[in-house]
Design an enzyme around this catalytic site. Structure first.
Site, PDB file in Angstrom:
ATOM      1  N   SER A 134      -6.178   9.651  -6.081  1.00  0.00           N
ATOM      2  CA  SER A 134      -6.868   9.266  -4.873  1.00  0.00           C
ATOM      3  C   SER A 134      -6.066   9.534  -3.596  1.00  0.00           C
ATOM      4  O   SER A 134      -6.622   9.534  -2.508  1.00  0.00           O
ATOM      5  CB  SER A 134      -7.193   7.761  -4.944  1.00  0.00           C
ATOM      6  OG  SER A 134      -5.998   6.970  -4.987  1.00  0.00           O
ATOM      7  N   SER A 163      -2.626   8.549  -9.190  1.00  0.00           N
ATOM      8  CA  SER A 163      -3.077   8.884  -7.840  1.00  0.00           C
ATOM      9  C   SER A 163      -2.002   9.418  -6.907  1.00  0.00           C
ATOM     10  O   SER A 163      -2.309   9.838  -5.794  1.00  0.00           O
ATOM     11  CB  SER A 163      -3.752   7.666  -7.194  1.00  0.00           C
ATOM     12  OG  SER A 163      -4.997   7.422  -7.791  1.00  0.00           O
ATOM     13  N   LYS A 199      -0.786   6.334   3.431  1.00  0.00           N
ATOM     14  CA  LYS A 199      -2.102   6.225   2.792  1.00  0.00           C
ATOM     15  C   LYS A 199      -2.853   5.032   3.376  1.00  0.00           C
ATOM     16  O   LYS A 199      -2.280   3.956   3.538  1.00  0.00           O
ATOM     17  CB  LYS A 199      -1.932   6.076   1.279  1.00  0.00           C
ATOM     18  CG  LYS A 199      -3.239   6.127   0.490  1.00  0.00           C
ATOM     19  CD  LYS A 199      -2.980   6.079  -1.009  1.00  0.00           C
ATOM     20  CE  LYS A 199      -4.255   6.136  -1.831  1.00  0.00           C
ATOM     21  NZ  LYS A 199      -3.993   6.107  -3.287  1.00  0.00           N
TER      22      LYS A 199
END
Length: 485
Positions: A149, A173, A74
């Site tokens: 997210s 997330s 990420k």
């Protein structure tokens, strides 16, 4: 291929890390134009890391427990020499001078990074729609969001672009996109995994964890990234158990709490049906189902949206156009340059949360909002403590619905925030939680089952999730999907 099988193939010479990494990069090249899971594909680094693994094996050296395993990172985790953007214009050209603890441990374990994955800007969102670089598509239906997210990390694993991925979880997330994309997503106990090198959103809530296609693979990744780190003052200095060894321990007699407040009005009927069927599957495996009530569970979302923006407003104050990050041109003064840099560098959702947090911390309102939210957070944690005196794990849906369409919630922030209704309480209490696929709705979209455990009980969480996964075999009868591997 599961990590265990891949490791055997690598060590017996029937496969090489170079071949495996090239297959991943070819899959990315074929699917990325439609999927858009990555902000940056790191082909050269992947090839260099894969070559190092193959050389270690040729030299009869131990290449590490994740040797040759391809991974997406990420893009809010610092990677030395590789841009870390947080999917924001503010950090579009930021190249960290140091490696995060988790990526440092992954490289020592032999993992191969194929790229940095897309996310909602600064991890603020539930769909990747707030990314400055465009939205990621859901592999099951490219016309829908992957969740957020950590949407890019969930999507790249579901699409077979890499074996596993890392995400961060502040209010769901990891788990919510795992549910939307039909993969396993694990949020460890707060402090179980070092946050050193994670770009901060809400420091008392953020936690790093893996995405994978199987529970066993998440256990293998957690084994590597967990453990004390003196550079992170919130890192827990406790031994790391053997998570993989726990997977096949019997689960007969364990008590699973069905959290009544999670089955709320607005829950998609197919989601409720699949999750209740999963509970019955666990009962058939010898678990005892117990109805449990945590009345303040539903207060979690209101509590979170005071605490998280408050912490974000403080953490994001560092982006002033001076030390690093985006700097606006043509400003008449230092203060004007800072204001213009922040206005141009941050997107709408980030600015909204900074404003909410600044308001909640302001002198006239800090008692009414921030301090009261912290008191409710304590009450939520205490309710979980009492619940775990009765049961071993808690069971809920991961998300109230399956994946929604772009724009469906983006113009209604409150509707978007409600997507995390069922995941937020675990962050407020610092609990480990996992999302495991448990079915599909009538449109062929995945549904996730969430299990929560007491602090530092990841072993039990993984154990029960693994037994459910093996018994239910949800993916054996999965619907056809255009981008799913």
């Amino acid at each position: 291929m599961p990590i265990g099988a891949w490791s055997d193939a690598l060590r017996n010479g029937s496969a090489t890390a170079k071949e495996h990494s090239e297959q991943a990069l070819e899959r990315i090249a074929a699917t990325e134009p439609e999927l858009k899971a990555f902000v940056n594909v790191t082909g050269d680094q992947a090839r260099a890391q894969a070559e190092a693994v193959d050389q270690a094996i040729a030299a009869k050296q131990d290449p590490g427990p994740l040797a040759g395993v391809t991974i997406g990172i990420k893009d809010n985790l610092c990677t030395k020499g590789v841009t870390t953007t947080c999917s924001s214009r503010m950090l579009e050209n930021f190249v960290p001078p140091y490696e995060s603890t988790v990526t440092e441990r992954l490289w020592k374990a032999g993992a191969v990074m194929v790229g940095k994955t897309n996310l909602d800007e600064f991890a603020m969102g539930s769909s990747t729609e707030t990314s400055a670089f465009g939205m990621t598509s859901n592999p099951w239906d490219p016309g829908r969001v992957p969740g957020g997210s950590s949407g890019g990390s969930a999507a790249c694993v579901a699409a077979g672009q890499c074996d596993v991925a890392l995400g961060s979880d502040t209010g769901g997330s990891i788990r919510q996109p795992a549910s939307f994309c039909g993969v396993v997503g694990l949020k460890p106990t707060y402090g179980r995994v070092s946050r050193w090198g994670l770009v901060a959103f809400a420091s008392s809530l953020d936690q790093i964890g893996p995405f994978s296609r199987t529970v066993a693979d998440s256990a293998a990744v957690l084994q590597v990234i967990a453990g004390h780190d003196p550079r992170d003052s919130t890192s827990l200095d406790v031994p790391v158990p053997d998570y993989s060894a726990a997977l096949n321990r019997p689960i007969q007699g364990l008590k699973i709490g069905i959290l009544q407040e999670a089955f709320v009005e607005g829950l998609q009927p197919e989601v409720e049906a699949s999750v209740r069927a999963a509970a019955e599957q666990l009962a058939s495996l010898g678990c005892e189902l117990v109805d449990v009530s945590c009345p303040r569970f539903q207060a979690g979302i209101a509590t979170y949206y005071v605490i998280a923006p408050s912490e974000a407003s403080a953490n994001l104050a560092r982006y002033d156009g001076v030390k690093y990050g985006y700097r606006a041109a043509d400003a008449e003064s230092l203060s004007a340059m800072t204001a213009k840099s922040r206005a141009e560098g941050f997107g709408d959702e980030v600015q909204r949360r900074i404003l909410i947090g600044t308001y909640a911390l302001s002198a006239g309102y800090v008692d009414a909002y921030y301090k009261k939210a912290q008191q409710v957070r304590t009450l939520i944690r205490q309710e979980f403590d009492r619940a775990f005196e009765q049961v071993d794990l808690l069971l809920t849906p991961t998300a109230p619905t399956t994946a929604f369409t772009p724009g469906e919630h983006s113009n209604d922030p409150l509707a978007m925030y409600l997507a995390d209704l069922l995941t937020i309480p675990a962050n407020l209490a610092g609990l480990p939680a996992i999302s495991v696929p448990c079915g599909f709705d009538g449109q062929g979209l995945p549904i996730g089952l969430q299990l929560m455990a007491p602090v530092l009980q990841e072993e039990r969480l993984l154990q029960v999730a693994h037994h459910y996964e093996q018994a239910a075999d949800v993916m054996a009868n999965r619907p056809e999907a255009p981008l799913v591997a």
